[in-house]
Design a protein around this motif. Structure first.
Motif, PDB file in Angstrom:
ATOM      1  N   ASP A  62       0.946  -1.169  -0.114  1.00 24.13           N
ATOM      2  CA  ASP A  62       0.117  -0.083   0.149  1.00 24.13           C
ATOM      3  C   ASP A  62       0.621   1.173  -0.040  1.00 24.13           C
ATOM      4  O   ASP A  62       1.511   1.698   0.937  1.00 24.13           O
ATOM      5  CB  ASP A  62      -0.684  -0.252   1.328  1.00 24.13           C
ATOM      6  CG  ASP A  62      -1.876   1.219   1.260  1.00 24.13           C
ATOM      7  OD1 ASP A  62      -1.607   1.975   0.376  1.00 24.13           O
ATOM      8  OD2 ASP A  62      -2.724   1.284   2.259  1.00 24.13           O
ATOM      9  N   ILE A  63       0.981   1.986  -1.271  1.00 30.99           N
ATOM     10  CA  ILE A  63       1.766   3.221  -1.170  1.00 30.99           C
ATOM     11  C   ILE A  63       1.216   4.130  -1.992  1.00 30.99           C
ATOM     12  O   ILE A  63       0.650   3.520  -3.122  1.00 30.99           O
ATOM     13  CB  ILE A  63       3.196   2.874  -1.819  1.00 30.99           C
ATOM     14  CG1 ILE A  63       4.195   3.861  -1.899  1.00 30.99           C
ATOM     15  CG2 ILE A  63       3.021   2.167  -3.367  1.00 30.99           C
ATOM     16  CD1 ILE A  63       5.626   3.768  -2.224  1.00 30.99           C
ATOM     17  N   ASN A  67      -3.110  -0.094  -3.769  1.00 29.97           N
ATOM     18  CA  ASN A  67      -2.841  -1.248  -3.028  1.00 29.97           C
ATOM     19  C   ASN A  67      -2.305  -2.114  -4.525  1.00 29.97           C
ATOM     20  O   ASN A  67      -3.056  -2.109  -5.454  1.00 29.97           O
ATOM     21  CB  ASN A  67      -3.971  -1.801  -2.560  1.00 29.97           C
ATOM     22  CG  ASN A  67      -4.182  -1.547  -1.072  1.00 29.97           C
ATOM     23  OD1 ASN A  67      -3.519  -1.771  -0.242  1.00 29.97           O
ATOM     24  ND2 ASN A  67      -4.802  -0.348  -0.721  1.00 29.97           N
ATOM     25  N   TYR A  68      -1.140  -2.633  -4.345  1.00 24.20           N
ATOM     26  CA  TYR A  68      -0.286  -3.666  -5.273  1.00 24.20           C
ATOM     27  C   TYR A  68      -0.496  -5.150  -4.606  1.00 24.20           C
ATOM     28  O   TYR A  68       0.225  -5.177  -3.519  1.00 24.20           O
ATOM     29  CB  TYR A  68       0.759  -3.097  -5.617  1.00 24.20           C
ATOM     30  CG  TYR A  68       0.991  -1.700  -6.210  1.00 24.20           C
ATOM     31  CD1 TYR A  68       0.822  -1.437  -7.493  1.00 24.20           C
ATOM     32  CD2 TYR A  68       1.045  -0.573  -5.435  1.00 24.20           C
ATOM     33  CE1 TYR A  68       0.514  -0.311  -8.060  1.00 24.20           C
ATOM     34  CE2 TYR A  68       1.307   0.741  -5.955  1.00 24.20           C
ATOM     35  CZ  TYR A  68       0.834   0.885  -7.278  1.00 24.20           C
ATOM     36  OH  TYR A  68       0.853   2.155  -7.626  1.00 24.20           O
ATOM     37  N   HIS A  90       8.399   8.707   0.550  1.00 26.99           N
ATOM     38  CA  HIS A  90       6.817   8.517   0.547  1.00 26.99           C
ATOM     39  C   HIS A  90       6.592   7.512   1.860  1.00 26.99           C
ATOM     40  O   HIS A  90       7.455   6.407   2.122  1.00 26.99           O
ATOM     41  CB  HIS A  90       6.506   7.632  -0.665  1.00 26.99           C
ATOM     42  CG  HIS A  90       6.661   8.355  -1.635  1.00 26.99           C
ATOM     43  ND1 HIS A  90       5.733   9.304  -2.320  1.00 26.99           N
ATOM     44  CD2 HIS A  90       7.701   8.361  -2.639  1.00 26.99           C
ATOM     45  CE1 HIS A  90       6.191   9.980  -3.556  1.00 26.99           C
ATOM     46  NE2 HIS A  90       7.353   9.400  -3.727  1.00 26.99           N
ATOM     47  N   TYR A  91       5.555   7.766   2.571  1.00 30.29           N
ATOM     48  CA  TYR A  91       4.888   6.604   3.625  1.00 30.29           C
ATOM     49  C   TYR A  91       4.317   5.401   2.841  1.00 30.29           C
ATOM     50  O   TYR A  91       3.749   5.756   1.623  1.00 30.29           O
ATOM     51  CB  TYR A  91       4.040   7.444   4.490  1.00 30.29           C
ATOM     52  CG  TYR A  91       4.447   8.525   5.188  1.00 30.29           C
ATOM     53  CD1 TYR A  91       5.574   8.563   6.120  1.00 30.29           C
ATOM     54  CD2 TYR A  91       3.855   9.753   4.935  1.00 30.29           C
ATOM     55  CE1 TYR A  91       6.012   9.672   6.900  1.00 30.29           C
ATOM     56  CE2 TYR A  91       4.292  10.961   5.422  1.00 30.29           C
ATOM     57  CZ  TYR A  91       5.261  10.783   6.604  1.00 30.29           C
ATOM     58  OH  TYR A  91       6.013  11.955   7.211  1.00 30.29           O
ATOM     59  N   TYR A  92       4.379   4.262   3.313  1.00 29.08           N
ATOM     60  CA  TYR A  92       3.771   2.968   2.943  1.00 29.08           C
ATOM     61  C   TYR A  92       3.591   2.165   4.028  1.00 29.08           C
ATOM     62  O   TYR A  92       4.085   2.307   5.096  1.00 29.08           O
ATOM     63  CB  TYR A  92       4.564   2.567   1.408  1.00 29.08           C
ATOM     64  CG  TYR A  92       5.761   1.712   1.876  1.00 29.08           C
ATOM     65  CD1 TYR A  92       5.509   0.351   2.006  1.00 29.08           C
ATOM     66  CD2 TYR A  92       6.902   2.265   2.342  1.00 29.08           C
ATOM     67  CE1 TYR A  92       6.549  -0.435   2.418  1.00 29.08           C
ATOM     68  CE2 TYR A  92       7.843   1.427   2.530  1.00 29.08           C
ATOM     69  CZ  TYR A  92       7.796  -0.029   2.625  1.00 29.08           C
ATOM     70  OH  TYR A  92       8.906  -0.913   2.865  1.00 29.08           O
ATOM     71  N   GLN A  93       2.824   1.221   3.540  1.00 30.92           N
ATOM     72  CA  GLN A  93       2.569  -0.168   4.562  1.00 30.92           C
ATOM     73  C   GLN A  93       2.534  -1.065   3.715  1.00 30.92           C
ATOM     74  O   GLN A  93       2.085  -1.398   2.568  1.00 30.92           O
ATOM     75  CB  GLN A  93       1.625   0.320   5.428  1.00 30.92           C
ATOM     76  CG  GLN A  93       0.055   0.667   4.705  1.00 30.92           C
ATOM     77  CD  GLN A  93      -0.847   1.248   5.731  1.00 30.92           C
ATOM     78  OE1 GLN A  93      -0.651   1.365   6.996  1.00 30.92           O
ATOM     79  NE2 GLN A  93      -1.962   1.989   5.139  1.00 30.92           N
TER      80      GLN A  93
END
Length: 380
Positions: A62-63, A67-68, A90-93
Motif C-alpha cells: 500500500d503506497i 494497493n498492489y 513516501h510513507y507506505y505500509q
C-alpha cells in the motif's frame, strides 16, 4: 468463442510484456534498516517489497493510496512491486489479511498519525539534501515543561556547524513547522532540514542560522466538563518556545532576525502566528498552504483583507520576504487555496515570492525543495 480466446491470449501476452517492462535494476532503499535487502527501488521509481508470511492468504503493498497485489512463493515469501512513484520520500505500509502493518525492512518515520515505513525514490536534485563531506551542524533535543498545556513537550533545534566554534556570535532563528498528522521529528528526519542547511551554508548560499522544529499539536488541559480541548499552539510559540530559545541559545532576538515557515497545516499555523505578531517576525514561508488552509474558497482569503493584510504597503514595509511554494502535482484543495490567497495578495499590492516544485505533489520532496529555496533568501 473465437473472440474470447483472442481476448484471453491478448491479456496473457500483455501480462508477459508488462512483466518484461519492469527494469530489473532494483537496489535496497537508502532508508532500510541495516542489512535489510527489501524494500528495493529501481531506476523507474518502482518499489519492490518482500515479506515472509507463510500463513497469510493475501498480502498487498500500500503506497500512495494504491494497493498492489503481492505473490507468495513456495517458501511463504510474498513479493510485489508498485507502479513508478514520484521522486522523494513516501510513507507506505503492508496489508496482511486486512491488517495494515509497517514493513519490518525499513526505518520508521512518524507520519499519517503513526510510526510506519518510509521509502526514498532517488531524485536528480537529491544532492541538495545529501550527506556530504562538509561541516555539519547539530540537531539537539530540547525538552521543556509547558505551563500552558500543563505537559512536557520538546522541540528539535539545529545549530550550524560553526556555532560552538564561535562562542560570542549570535544567530538568526527560523521556526519551522511540520504538517498534519506529523510531529517535531519530521523536518530533521523526512525533510533533511539539517542537511539542506549544512550544504547551503557550506556553499555560502545561506546565512548560518538556528532552526527550531516544535510540535504543532498543543492543547489546553482537558476540562472536567469534557469536550474538545482548545488548540493553543500560537500561545505556546509566542509565550514559551521563543523565550526559551532566546534564553538557551545565542540568538539575535529581534524581528529582523526571526523567520517562520511551515508546511500544509504548519503553513496555516505559521501564517496566523506571523501576521498576528508582525512585531516579532520579518520573514514568512508557506509550503503547500496558506491561512485559509485547506479551503479554496475565495471568501476565506478575503476575510484577511480586514486584518493584517488590509494595508499592502504596510505589509511590504514590514515583511522582508513573503514566500509561497507549491508542487505542480498537488491535488485540491491546495492549488485552489494557494491560488485564492495569491489573488488576495496581488489585489492588495503585497509583494511575494512564488515557487513551484516540478512534478511533485503534497509530499516531502515539495517541502525539501521549498526549504532549499526559502532558506537562501533569509537574513540577507
Amino acid at each position: 468463442m473465437k473472440n474470447i480466446v483472442i481476448l484471453i491470449a491478448a491479456l496473457f501476452i500483455s501480462g508477459i510484456c508488462a512483466a518484461q517492462d519492469v527494469v530489473e535494476d532494483f537496489q535496497p532503499s537508502s532508508v532500510n534498516q541495516p542489512g535489510k535487502q527489501f524494500p528495493q527501488v529501481n531506476s523507474e521509481g518502482r518499489v519492490r517489497a518482500q515479506i515472509s508470511a507463510p500463513e497469510a492468504n493475501n498480502v498487498r503493498l500500500d503506497i500512495g493510496g494504491v494497493n498492489y497485489e503481492m505473490k507468495k512463493d513456495e517458501n511463504g515469501v510474498w513479493t510485489g512491486e508498485s507502479e513508478p512513484q514520484d521522486v522523494g520520500f513516501h510513507y507506505y505500509q503492508l496489508n496482511i489479511d486486512g491488517a495494515s502493518v509497517p514493513d519490518p525492512g525499513t526505518n520508521y518515520f512518524y507520519g499519517a498519525g503513526r510510526w510506519g515505513s518510509g521509502i526514498e525514490i532517488p531524485a536528480k536534485d537529491m544532492d541538495t539534501y545529501a550527506l556530504k563531506n562538509v561541516p555539519h551542524g547539530l540537531v539537539s533535543e530540547q525538552p521543556y515543561f509547558s505551563e500552558i498545556t500543563q505537559s512536557f513537550r520538546r522541540c528539535f533545534v539545529y545549530t550550524p556547524a560553526e556555532y560552538n566554534a564561535n562562542p560570542k556570535k549570535q544567530y538568526p532563528v527560523l521556526y519551522l513547522q511540520h504538517g498534519s498528522f506529523e510531529d517535531e521529528t519530521g523536518w530533521a528526519s523526512q525533510g533533511h532540514a539539517n542537511r539542506i542547511l549544512d550544504n547551503l551554508i557550506a556553499a555560502q548560499k545561506a546565512v548560518p542560522m538556528i532552526i527550531v522544529m516544535d510540535n504543532g499539536y498543543a492543547y489546553k488541559p482537558q476540562s472536567s466538563g469534557g469536550g474538545r480541548p482548545a488548540m493553543v499552539f500560537e500561545e505556546v510559540m509566542m509565550n514559551e518556545i521563543i523565550p526559551m530559545i532566546d534564553k538557551r541559545f545565542r540568538t539575535i532576538a529581534d524581528r529582523e532576525h526571526r523567520a517562520i515557515a511551515g508546511l500544509s497545516m504548519g503553513a496555516n499555523q505559521t501564517m496566523r502566528i506571523c501576521m498576528n505578531n508582525l512585531d516579532k517576525f520579518a520573514y514568512y514561508g508557506g509550503f503547500s498552504g496558506t491561512s485559509n488552509y485547506p479551503s479554496s474558497d475565495e471568501i476565506n482569503a478575503e476575510t484577511f483583507l480586514n486584518g493584517a493584510f488590509k494595508n499592502g504597503k504596510s505589509v511590504n514595509k514590514q515583511m522582508k520576504v513573503f514566500w509561497l511554494g507549491l508542487g505542480t502535482k498537488e491535488p485540491e484543495p491546495f492549488p485552489g487555496s494557494v491560488g485564492a490567497f495569491r489573488n488576495m495578495l496581488e489585489k492588495q499590492g503585497i509583494d511575494y515570492v512564488y515557487y513551484e516544485s516540478p512534478r511533485t505533489a503534497h509530499e516531502w520532496q515539495t517541502w525539501r525543495r521549498s526549504l532549499h529555496q526559502y532558506a537562501q533568501l533569509l537574513f540577507k
